[in-house]
Design an enzyme around this catalytic site. Structure first.
Site, PDB file in Angstrom:
ATOM      1  N   HIS A 141      -4.767   6.552  -0.317  1.00  0.00           N
ATOM      2  CA  HIS A 141      -3.855   5.546   0.099  1.00  0.00           C
ATOM      3  C   HIS A 141      -4.452   4.739   1.119  1.00  0.00           C
ATOM      4  O   HIS A 141      -4.371   3.562   2.284  1.00  0.00           O
ATOM      5  CB  HIS A 141      -2.330   5.412   0.691  1.00  0.00           C
ATOM      6  N   TYR A 165      -5.502   0.951   3.807  1.00  0.00           N
ATOM      7  CA  TYR A 165      -5.648   0.183   5.199  1.00  0.00           C
ATOM      8  C   TYR A 165      -7.162   0.221   5.673  1.00  0.00           C
ATOM      9  O   TYR A 165      -7.511  -0.879   6.554  1.00  0.00           O
ATOM     10  CB  TYR A 165      -5.141   1.458   6.449  1.00  0.00           C
ATOM     11  N   HIS A 223       2.208  -5.853  -6.988  1.00  0.00           N
ATOM     12  CA  HIS A 223       2.090  -5.070  -5.327  1.00  0.00           C
ATOM     13  C   HIS A 223       0.745  -5.279  -4.764  1.00  0.00           C
ATOM     14  O   HIS A 223       0.020  -5.462  -4.178  1.00  0.00           O
ATOM     15  CB  HIS A 223       2.891  -4.339  -5.046  1.00  0.00           C
ATOM     16  N   PHE A 224      -0.355  -4.579  -5.714  1.00  0.00           N
ATOM     17  CA  PHE A 224      -1.504  -4.085  -5.375  1.00  0.00           C
ATOM     18  C   PHE A 224      -2.586  -6.176  -5.165  1.00  0.00           C
ATOM     19  O   PHE A 224      -3.640  -6.030  -4.238  1.00  0.00           O
ATOM     20  CB  PHE A 224      -2.280  -3.956  -6.201  1.00  0.00           C
ATOM     21  N   HIS A 225      -2.140  -6.755  -5.832  1.00  0.00           N
ATOM     22  CA  HIS A 225      -2.804  -7.981  -5.832  1.00  0.00           C
ATOM     23  C   HIS A 225      -2.559  -8.829  -4.833  1.00  0.00           C
ATOM     24  O   HIS A 225      -3.284  -9.456  -4.141  1.00  0.00           O
ATOM     25  CB  HIS A 225      -2.965  -8.472  -6.879  1.00  0.00           C
ATOM     26  N   ARG A 262       1.626  -0.893 -16.980  1.00  0.00           N
ATOM     27  CA  ARG A 262       0.602  -1.013 -16.206  1.00  0.00           C
ATOM     28  C   ARG A 262      -0.570   0.110 -17.175  1.00  0.00           C
ATOM     29  O   ARG A 262      -0.436   0.144 -17.966  1.00  0.00           O
ATOM     30  CB  ARG A 262       0.285  -0.620 -14.841  1.00  0.00           C
ATOM     31  N   ARG A 263      -1.654  -0.607 -16.925  1.00  0.00           N
ATOM     32  CA  ARG A 263      -3.551   0.324 -17.584  1.00  0.00           C
ATOM     33  C   ARG A 263      -3.029  -0.143 -19.044  1.00  0.00           C
ATOM     34  O   ARG A 263      -3.533   1.039 -19.915  1.00  0.00           O
ATOM     35  CB  ARG A 263      -3.278   1.957 -17.304  1.00  0.00           C
TER      36      ARG A 263
END
Length: 552
Positions: free
Chosen positions: A225, A229, A376-378, A441-442
């Site tokens: 995580h 950042y 969300h990650f993208h 996912r995956r």
């Protein structure tokens, strides 16, 4: 004899170091982007990979090369450029250490990439045990981490040198921000270094038979995580300090910027359990604690949003803007150095909202391990962060190579940013929607034996392929722009834009430079959040797991 123009530029020797890292980053963009295109085409059900290439091979390439290689190399280069520009040219010793770090990272990247391409490490971006990769994959990752520590050490040494020469004076804002990011990175990567060196390397070499999966995953997310950042804070560096100069405005508040970065340092690391809310072996009370700490990270993000839009509005009002949103029209929309990162800023609004959902225990139950998380990650990394990196490239590369951003390339850069936004809207939007319908996912394309629920996902997977294809066109265009700025653009002087502080801003208090306080609080928070859960994971561990190779 150094003329006045040379003093305004990053030293040529430091520039070579920075450009070497940016070259690797853009090679990674091409390879990872191609793997991503193949991936979304396969998921659409309309395309099959040529014989011998596995879906999870390209999925691993896409995640590792873009999520770890592109970001780490670009960020190290950008931060070193910022420190060289604001704190002074690196000494020969500092530059040598950084070069050694670069070569270690490069060698480690090649080792890991070769193992993935040989289908000896199709373990995905998270390389979760009990999936087992070849030991050279883990050794390569170790070299990347150690190399990044050396690159970070050069920044820390330059900061310490500046502080000794300027006692009692706040450090340059960009240097301060880079220091916070590398300190966070070093503390966070201790987790992934521990699981790789102590658990995964001996396990993959056959020195131990089993691995404690709970401990391994917890150490990964201790790192995983704050990694987000580590990607995000360089974008914030550009938003806080670079963008105000580009638009012709002033930095709203030096103190607010420093405080937001300190808060990220404090609260970004002890929050990994919110990625493990549905995993057994971790007491719910500790998960709850880390969810609370996760929500505290929202505060510096909101501080950043306030500061940025205060800067934009103050600039607009100074140009005579009237009404509630009149300032919006005054912003330089024709300048790709501003417009492309601004698209990234806007994308971070829905991305942040999605992050709150992921971190909320109840709502996470709905989206956990669905492709919503990938969407969300993208939005966070692949839009907010990457578009800001592209915006940085438009001025940093010509600055370092002695060229200029021409009107024609600037127009192409604007087109590239819009293409990226359109492609990501299709792809990420479809991922979010399919995730709410339960799409995992995956996973490669599957009709799941004709299950009606799976049939609902297929149109969204086709939309993902459309978006991914548009994104790949944007990648090709970005690579063309990069090559032009690095090798073919007209010779000239391109500015390294550093914003000036608003006349109304208070001077930054020196307490922000007291690293005994901030690192002490960081360590205490980490020990508080992780010590007892770790003891529990080790003392009450289920039987260890043997390794599984090429499970796919």
């Amino acid at each position: 004899m150094i003329n006045s123009a040379d003093k305004l530029k990053v030293d040529r020797r430091d520039g070579k170091l920075v450009m070497a890292q940016i070259y690797v980053a853009f090679i990674a963009l091409l390879i990872g982007g191609l793997a991503g295109l193949l991936q979304v085409l396969v998921r659409s059900g309309r395309f099959e990979l040529p014989a011998g290439i596995g879906y999870y091979q390209i999925l691993t390439v896409h995640g590792v090369v873009l999520g770890l290689v592109l970001t780490t190399f670009f960020i190290m280069g950008f931060m070193q450029a910022c420190v060289s520009k604001t704190a002074g040219t690196f000494t020969t010793k500092q530059r040598t250490i950084a070069w050694i770090g670069f070569w270690l990272m490069t060698i480690g990247t090649v080792m890991a990439a070769v193992m993935i391409l040989l289908n000896e490490a199709s373990v995905l971006y998270t390389f979760y045990a009990p999936l087992q990769a070849h030991f050279l994959f883990y050794l390569g990752l170790t070299l990347v981490v150690v190399g990044s520590w050396l690159g970070s050490a050069a920044i820390i040494m330059k900061y310490a040198e500046w502080r000794r020469a300027n006692a009692g004076t706040p450090s340059p804002l960009l240097t301060f921000m880079a220091l916070v990011n590398v300190l966070m990175w070093i503390v966070a990567t201790l987790g992934v270094a521990a699981t790789v060196l102590i658990q995964l390397l001996p396990w993959s070499l056959g020195l131990v038979e089993t691995v404690n999966v709970g401990v391994s995953r917890t150490l990964f997310w201790y790192f995983g995580h704050p990694l987000v950042y580590f990607w995000l804070l360089p974008a914030y560096m550009a938003w806080y300090v670079i963008i105000p100069k580009i638009i012709g405005g002033k930095i709203f508040s030096d103190s607010l910027a420093r405080m937001s970065f300190i808060l990220f340092l404090l609260f970004s690391i002890p929050v990994g359990f919110h990625h493990q809310l549905l995993e057994p072996g971790i007491d719910a009370a500790w998960k709850f604690l880390q969810v609370v700490l996760t929500f505290l990270v929202v505060i510096p993000s909101l501080m950043t949003a306030f500061s940025l839009f205060a800067t934009f509005e103050t600039f607009g009002r100074s140009k005579g803007a009237k009404g509630l949103f009149g300032w919006f029209k005054m912003l330089p929309w024709g300048d790709a150095r501003f417009a492309v990162p601004f698209i990234g800023m806007l994308s971070f609004i829905p991305a942040g909202a999605g992050g709150l959902i992921n971190a909320s225990n109840q709502m996470n139950q709905v989206v956990h391990n669905t492709i919503w998380v990938t969407g969300h990650f993208h939005l966070t990394l692949a839009t907010a962060v990457v578009l800001t990196f592209f915006g940085i490239t438009f001025w940093l590369v010509p600055h370092l190579t002695g060229r200029v951003l021409t009107k024609a390339i600037n127009k192409l850069a604007l087109i590239q940013g819009v293409l990226w936004a359109i492609g990501m809207t299709f792809m990420s939007g479809a991922m979010h929607a399919a995730g709410l319908l339960g799409a995992p996912r995956r996973s490669a394309f599957s009709e799941y034996g004709g299950a009606p629920q799976a049939a609902e996902w297929i149109p969204y997977q086709v939309a993902q392929a459309v978006g991914g294809s548009i994104l790949f066109l944007a990648i090709i265009l970005m690579l063309y722009i990069f090559v032009n700025l690095a090798f073919f653009a007209p010779k000239g002087e391109e500015e390294f834009p550093i914003g000036e502080m608003s006349t109304h801003a208070e001077p930054a208090p020196m307490v922000f430079e007291n690293w005994k306080i901030w690192m002490g609080i960081t360590v205490l928070l980490i020990l508080f959040a992780y010590t007892i859960p770790f003891i529990d994971l080790i003392q009450n561990a289920p039987p260890g797991s043997k390794g599984y190779n090429n499970l796919w």
